[in-house]
Design a protein around this motif. Structure first.
Motif, short mmCIF file in Angstrom:
data_model
loop_
_atom_site.label_atom_id
_atom_site.label_comp_id
_atom_site.label_asym_id
_atom_site.label_seq_id
_atom_site.Cartn_x
_atom_site.Cartn_y
_atom_site.Cartn_z
N ARG A 39 32.69 34.58 -37.93
CA ARG A 39 33.44 34.29 -39.17
C ARG A 39 34.19 32.97 -39.04
O ARG A 39 34.15 32.12 -39.93
CB ARG A 39 34.41 35.44 -39.44
N LYS A 40 34.87 32.78 -37.91
CA LYS A 40 35.60 31.53 -37.68
C LYS A 40 34.66 30.34 -37.64
O LYS A 40 34.96 29.27 -38.17
CB LYS A 40 36.38 31.59 -36.37
N ALA A 41 33.51 30.52 -37.01
CA ALA A 41 32.53 29.43 -36.94
C ALA A 41 32.04 29.06 -38.34
O ALA A 41 31.85 27.88 -38.65
CB ALA A 41 31.36 29.82 -36.05
N LEU A 89 41.01 28.01 -47.81
CA LEU A 89 41.13 28.92 -46.67
C LEU A 89 42.16 28.45 -45.64
O LEU A 89 42.96 29.23 -45.16
CB LEU A 89 39.78 29.07 -45.97
N LEU A 90 42.11 27.19 -45.27
CA LEU A 90 42.91 26.73 -44.15
C LEU A 90 44.29 26.25 -44.56
O LEU A 90 45.21 26.26 -43.75
CB LEU A 90 42.17 25.62 -43.41
N GLN A 98 44.64 33.32 -41.44
CA GLN A 98 45.54 32.38 -40.79
C GLN A 98 44.84 31.04 -40.64
O GLN A 98 43.63 30.98 -40.58
CB GLN A 98 45.94 32.91 -39.41
N SER A 99 45.61 29.98 -40.56
CA SER A 99 45.00 28.68 -40.33
C SER A 99 44.44 28.65 -38.91
O SER A 99 45.01 29.22 -37.99
CB SER A 99 46.01 27.56 -40.52
N ILE A 100 43.33 28.00 -38.75
CA ILE A 100 42.64 27.99 -37.47
C ILE A 100 43.18 26.85 -36.63
O ILE A 100 43.14 25.70 -37.01
CB ILE A 100 41.13 27.83 -37.67
#
Length: 159
Positions: A39-41, A89-90, A98-100
């Motif tokens: 998901r993060k990728a 999203l970020l 949450q922000s990555i």
């Protein structure tokens, strides 16, 4: 990760859910940790909101756990522009998304820029310091003459 993407392509959302087989529960084909990594990728790559089963790129928002759903996810599915998806999203950090943060890296890598600036500043002053040192050494040398030669001779004598 490749096997997880392959299972997502083949099984879809069922790969993320536990299944009851013969009155026993089987764990999901893809663990929550690996699913979170995928998901993060997808968020980083800008493919969040759409999933291509042929290439295995992206993440479908319907796959998110109910506690991870965010009201802005509906906006993401409707938008095709990567920059606006990133801003949705970020840039929000209002809900479960949450922000990555970038990886922490080692201290040596984190402080590399400051160390390089420090070295550059010291190199700017280096020529002046070298010149001062040479002048100081020259000033400390004895003056040439008969007196100095006599002193040197007396140091070496055994009287």
């Amino acid at each position: 990760m490749r096997s997880a993407v392959r299972k997502l392509c083949q099984q879809g959302v069922e790969a993320l859910r536990p299944q009851k087989v013969n009155e026993k529960w089987r764990k999901p084909a893809i663990s929550r940790r690996v699913a979170g990594d995928l998901r993060k990728a997808a968020i980083r790559a800008g493919t969040y909101g759409k999933f291509d089963a042929e290439t295995g790129a992206g993440w479908d928002p319907a796959w998110d756990a109910p506690d991870r759903r965010h009201p802005l996810l509906d906006d993401v599915a409707a938008v095709d522009d990567t920059e606006s998806i990133d801003s949705i999203l970020l840039g929000t950090n209002k809900g479960a998304i949450q922000s990555i943060r970038p990886p922490k890296e080692t201290k040596r890598e984190r402080t590399r820029e400051t160390r390089a600036q420090k070295i550059e500043n010291l190199l700017k002053e280096a020529d002046e310091k070298i010149e001062e040192y040479r002048l100081e050494k020259e000033a400390n040398k004895p003056k040439p003459g008969i007196e100095e030669e006599f002193k040197q001779a007396m140091k070496g004598s055994r009287y």
